[in-house]
Motif scaffolding. Structure first.
Motif, PDB file in Angstrom:
ATOM      1  N   GLN A   1       0.744  -1.221   0.152  1.00  0.00           N
ATOM      2  CA  GLN A   1      -0.048   0.006   0.078  1.00  0.00           C
ATOM      3  C   GLN A   1       0.912   1.422  -0.106  1.00  0.00           C
ATOM      4  N   ALA A   2       1.954   1.238   0.867  1.00  0.00           N
ATOM      5  CA  ALA A   2       2.877   2.532   0.941  1.00  0.00           C
ATOM      6  C   ALA A   2       3.480   2.711  -0.464  1.00  0.00           C
ATOM      7  N   GLN A   3       4.018   1.560  -1.285  1.00  0.00           N
ATOM      8  CA  GLN A   3       4.631   1.643  -2.335  1.00  0.00           C
ATOM      9  C   GLN A   3       3.688   2.058  -3.517  1.00  0.00           C
ATOM     10  N   GLU A   4       2.454   1.656  -3.325  1.00  0.00           N
ATOM     11  CA  GLU A   4       1.618   2.070  -4.533  1.00  0.00           C
ATOM     12  C   GLU A   4       1.232   3.500  -4.419  1.00  0.00           C
ATOM     13  N   GLN A   5       1.280   4.266  -3.303  1.00  0.00           N
ATOM     14  CA  GLN A   5       1.214   5.742  -3.153  1.00  0.00           C
ATOM     15  C   GLN A   5       2.388   6.185  -3.722  1.00  0.00           C
ATOM     16  N   ALA A   6       3.685   5.626  -3.207  1.00  0.00           N
ATOM     17  CA  ALA A   6       4.898   6.230  -3.849  1.00  0.00           C
ATOM     18  C   ALA A   6       4.918   6.106  -5.406  1.00  0.00           C
ATOM     19  N   LEU A   7       4.360   4.986  -6.039  1.00  0.00           N
ATOM     20  CA  LEU A   7       4.188   4.832  -7.561  1.00  0.00           C
ATOM     21  C   LEU A   7       3.432   5.915  -8.146  1.00  0.00           C
ATOM     22  N   GLN A   8       1.993   6.265  -7.354  1.00  0.00           N
ATOM     23  CA  GLN A   8       1.400   7.523  -7.897  1.00  0.00           C
ATOM     24  C   GLN A   8       2.191   8.768  -8.123  1.00  0.00           C
ATOM     25  N   LEU A   9       2.835   9.031  -6.955  1.00  0.00           N
ATOM     26  CA  LEU A   9       3.458  10.302  -6.891  1.00  0.00           C
ATOM     27  C   LEU A   9       4.581  10.208  -7.953  1.00  0.00           C
ATOM     28  N   ALA A  10       5.331   9.238  -8.079  1.00  0.00           N
ATOM     29  CA  ALA A  10       6.324   9.161  -9.258  1.00  0.00           C
ATOM     30  C   ALA A  10       5.803   9.465 -10.621  1.00  0.00           C
ATOM     31  N   ARG A  11       4.470   8.879 -10.780  1.00  0.00           N
ATOM     32  CA  ARG A  11       3.899   9.023 -12.183  1.00  0.00           C
ATOM     33  C   ARG A  11       3.461  10.541 -12.019  1.00  0.00           C
ATOM     34  N   ALA A  12       2.814  11.021 -11.157  1.00  0.00           N
ATOM     35  CA  ALA A  12       2.215  12.534 -11.240  1.00  0.00           C
ATOM     36  C   ALA A  12       3.372  13.271 -11.561  1.00  0.00           C
ATOM     37  N   SER A  13       4.558  13.075 -10.992  1.00  0.00           N
ATOM     38  CA  SER A  13       5.700  14.094 -11.153  1.00  0.00           C
ATOM     39  C   SER A  13       6.386  13.818 -12.334  1.00  0.00           C
ATOM     40  N   GLY A  14       6.144  12.603 -13.063  1.00  0.00           N
ATOM     41  CA  GLY A  14       6.860  12.109 -14.280  1.00  0.00           C
ATOM     42  C   GLY A  14       8.258  11.863 -14.397  1.00  0.00           C
ATOM     43  N   ASP A  15       8.577  11.413 -13.160  1.00  0.00           N
ATOM     44  CA  ASP A  15       9.784  10.808 -12.742  1.00  0.00           C
ATOM     45  C   ASP A  15       9.844   9.538 -13.238  1.00  0.00           C
ATOM     46  N   VAL A  16      10.514   9.066 -14.287  1.00  0.00           N
ATOM     47  CA  VAL A  16      10.481   7.792 -14.829  1.00  0.00           C
ATOM     48  C   VAL A  16      11.278   6.799 -14.029  1.00  0.00           C
ATOM     49  N   TYR A  17      12.487   7.003 -13.496  1.00  0.00           N
ATOM     50  CA  TYR A  17      13.187   6.492 -12.550  1.00  0.00           C
ATOM     51  C   TYR A  17      12.679   5.947 -11.234  1.00  0.00           C
ATOM     52  N   GLN A  18      11.937   7.230 -10.621  1.00  0.00           N
ATOM     53  CA  GLN A  18      11.254   6.808  -9.424  1.00  0.00           C
ATOM     54  C   GLN A  18      10.071   5.818  -9.875  1.00  0.00           C
ATOM     55  N   GLU A  19       9.590   6.038 -10.830  1.00  0.00           N
ATOM     56  CA  GLU A  19       8.423   4.996 -11.313  1.00  0.00           C
ATOM     57  C   GLU A  19       9.060   3.576 -11.414  1.00  0.00           C
ATOM     58  N   LEU A  20      10.056   3.634 -12.257  1.00  0.00           N
ATOM     59  CA  LEU A  20      10.626   2.207 -12.321  1.00  0.00           C
ATOM     60  C   LEU A  20      11.151   1.491 -10.976  1.00  0.00           C
ATOM     61  N   SER A  21      11.724   2.333 -10.069  1.00  0.00           N
ATOM     62  CA  SER A  21      11.998   2.034  -8.687  1.00  0.00           C
ATOM     63  C   SER A  21      10.716   1.397  -7.945  1.00  0.00           C
ATOM     64  N   SER A  22       9.865   2.307  -8.031  1.00  0.00           N
ATOM     65  CA  SER A  22       8.532   1.732  -7.269  1.00  0.00           C
ATOM     66  C   SER A  22       7.990   0.362  -7.932  1.00  0.00           C
ATOM     67  N   LEU A  23       7.989   0.627  -9.328  1.00  0.00           N
ATOM     68  CA  LEU A  23       7.442  -0.825  -9.718  1.00  0.00           C
ATOM     69  C   LEU A  23       8.166  -2.085  -9.184  1.00  0.00           C
ATOM     70  N   GLN A  24       9.672  -1.886  -9.476  1.00  0.00           N
ATOM     71  CA  GLN A  24      10.685  -2.727  -8.958  1.00  0.00           C
ATOM     72  C   GLN A  24      10.444  -3.296  -7.362  1.00  0.00           C
ATOM     73  N   GLN A  25       9.980  -2.244  -6.490  1.00  0.00           N
ATOM     74  CA  GLN A  25      10.020  -2.576  -5.056  1.00  0.00           C
ATOM     75  C   GLN A  25       8.381  -3.254  -4.932  1.00  0.00           C
ATOM     76  N   LEU A  26       7.538  -2.811  -5.676  1.00  0.00           N
ATOM     77  CA  LEU A  26       6.323  -3.514  -5.793  1.00  0.00           C
ATOM     78  C   LEU A  26       6.219  -5.050  -5.872  1.00  0.00           C
ATOM     79  N   ALA A  27       7.136  -5.237  -6.948  1.00  0.00           N
ATOM     80  CA  ALA A  27       7.117  -6.814  -7.363  1.00  0.00           C
ATOM     81  C   ALA A  27       7.863  -7.495  -6.405  1.00  0.00           C
ATOM     82  N   GLN A  28       8.852  -6.875  -5.569  1.00  0.00           N
ATOM     83  CA  GLN A  28       9.520  -7.648  -4.447  1.00  0.00           C
ATOM     84  C   GLN A  28       8.559  -7.833  -3.454  1.00  0.00           C
ATOM     85  N   TYR A  29       7.665  -6.893  -2.958  1.00  0.00           N
ATOM     86  CA  TYR A  29       6.890  -7.097  -1.887  1.00  0.00           C
ATOM     87  C   TYR A  29       5.852  -7.956  -2.078  1.00  0.00           C
TER      88      TYR A  29
END
Length: 503
Positions: free
Chosen positions: A242-270
């Motif tokens: 849940q926390a990382q899903e919020q981080a993913l939404q923030l990354a997408r809203a800011s257009g930060d592709v590297y943060q988006e990729l990092s959040s997707l990677q963390q979500l997969a691990q969780y």
């Protein structure tokens, strides 16, 4: 407890950035030595150049002292290194270049660690007292920061907590919100490692509130990452997701592709920890798609290779070994194409994963070849790290022990291959090699006259082991702990149970 400490270390290293020394990385060891030797040889000329003119260039002068100090540290000339770094520190304080002063404190603490003051704690304590006596709050802030970090690194969390609380008060007095958010993360980590979950969660909640109040999405993502990481440590996969899903939404809203990729990677691990395999695959495929669509050719390689490797580990977990092998080979091809030294760790991870999948698929010959390559890459990585060991507080003993787990895992797999092939003698040699390798390396490193030129120690042979057994009139018996299913370097799927084999 050991696994918990490793998780904590991963949290601190992955979420926090530190001032690091200026290190000249080189493909070739002889080139590296030449680079540092030139810094020493040109010191007088460089210093004269920096001082030329009526006022001189104070920043350049500091860099000259620092560069020469680091060069002497590389060659093991620690007293000379301290002398030069002290000059740089003095000038940094005179010019009120406090971030540089902090960086120099950190570097000097590593030199003091080599001289017996572990992690430079006594050195940092003395400079904290100096800063307080001078009433220099900026310098006090720098000394507190690195002293607290040293205590965290030495697992003295009880001592780190009051230092971080003192540091936090100073940071707030300077209205440095970014550092306040980061410091709350360090403080929460200390409480969490001590098992004080309520205090940890209270600090994490405070961190998230401060980050959100700042209106800075980067700080909010940092706070959410701390929330999710500690939720995993507490085995609350859903809270982490849940926390990382919020981080993913923030990354997408800011257009930060590297943060988006990092959040997707963390979500997969969780999701892997929760054993939700369809979601793991979905997130990794999404990561792969985003990387291929939005990254340029110069930056896509590492992200693409990692996504393929993690997908391979996921398919191996569900026993689709042929698909896993295909993905590992694609990932390895990308890693191998890169000449960057930073990818040696990635290559080792992919080779280890490929060897395990080949073993599980019954491809024993291919697994043996892949495993031998992995052992060779491990040795290259060890040598790469060892070249710079003088520049950091970490001792050679610490380095060898930190690398031992990976190497032991490789030798355990080699034992399994030999047992499957009905080669118990070779399995015994592999077991002895893996068990004794770290100990032998510690001895040979300490016996080496030139710290940059360690002694090579040969591995034991079956004939030598047999001779020892006959000489002692004994039977060699070796137990090895292995897993019922392969443990992969990154993706962790639920809980795994170890068992023993007798050689």
């Amino acid at each position: 407890m050991r696994q918990k400490l490793l998780q904590v270390l991963w949290i601190v290293l992955s979420l926090v950035s530190f001032n690091t020394p200026q290190v000249a990385w080189s493909q070739d060891d002889s080139q590296l030595r030449q680079v540092y030797q030139r810094l020493i040889d040109s010191f007088d000329a460089d210093l004269a150049e920096a001082r030329r003119g009526d006022w001189g260039d104070s920043a350049r002068e500091i860099q000259v002292f620092q560069g020469a100090g680091i060069a002497h540290q590389y060659f093991g000339n620690y007293q000379k290194a301290l002398e030069l770094l002290e000059e740089a520190l003095t000038r940094s304080l005179q010019t009120q270049a406090y971030p540089m002063a902090g960086s120099l404190l950190y570097q000097m603490s590593s030199v003091h660690s080599k001289l017996g003051d572990y992690l430079g704690i006594q050195f940092l304590e003395s400079h904290l007292e100096i800063a307080k006596a001078r009433g220099d709050r900026q310098y006090q802030r720098e000394a507190l920061k690195y002293l607290a970090l040293a205590h965290m690194s030495s697992i003295q969390y009880q001592k780190a907590i009051p230092l971080y609380e003192e540091y936090l008060a100073l940071v707030r007095s300077f209205n440095d919100v970014a550092e306040e958010v980061a410091t709350l993360g360090y403080l929460a980590s200390a409480y969490g490692t001590l098992g004080e979950r309520e205090k940890m969660q209270a600090v994490l909640n405070q961190q998230l509130a401060v980050a959100r109040a700042s209106g800075n999405p980067e700080l909010e993502k940092m706070a959410l990452s701390y929330q999710s990481s500690w939720a995993v440590v507490g085995q609350d996969s859903q809270a982490a997701i849940q926390a990382q899903e919020q981080a993913l939404q923030l990354a997408r809203a800011s257009g930060d592709v590297y943060q988006e990729l990092s959040s997707l990677q963390q979500l997969a691990q969780y999701q892997a920890t929760a054993e939700n395999i369809p979601n793991v695959i979905s997130r990794l495929e999404e990561l792969l798609s985003v990387a291929r669509q939005r990254l340029n050719p110069d930056t896509i390689g590492l992200w693409e290779a990692q996504a393929l490797e993690y997908l391979g580990q996921t398919y191996a977990h569900i026993r689709d070994y042929n698909r896993a092998i295909e993905l590992f080979q694609q990932s390895l091809a990308i890693y191998t194409e890169s000449d960057r030294k930073a990818t040696q760790t990635n290559r080792l991870s992919a080779l280890e994963s490929l060897a395990k999948a080949q073993f599980q698929a019954g491809q024993l010959d291919q697994a043996s070849v892949t495993l031998q390559k992995a052992i060779e890459v491990h040795e290259i990585r060890r040598q790469d790290l060892d070249r710079f060991i003088n520049l950091f507080a970490l001792s050679r003993d610490d380095l060898q022990l930190s690398l031992r787990e990976t190497l032991s895992d490789l030798y355990r797999l080699q034992q399994q291959i030999f047992i499957r092939e009905n080669r118990p003698e070779d399995a015994l040699v592999s077991s002895e090699t893996g068990r004794a390798r770290a100990f032998v390396d510690l001895l040979t490193m300490n016996l080496a006259v030139d710290p940059q030129t360690p002694i090579n120690a040969p591995e034991p042979t079956l004939a030598e082991l047999s001779a020892i057994a006959r000489g002692q009139n004994s039977t060699l018996v070796q137990y090895s702990v292995i897993l019922d299913r392969p443990r992969f370097p990154v993706m962790r799927f639920g809980k795994q149970s170890p068992r023993e084999i007798l050689l």
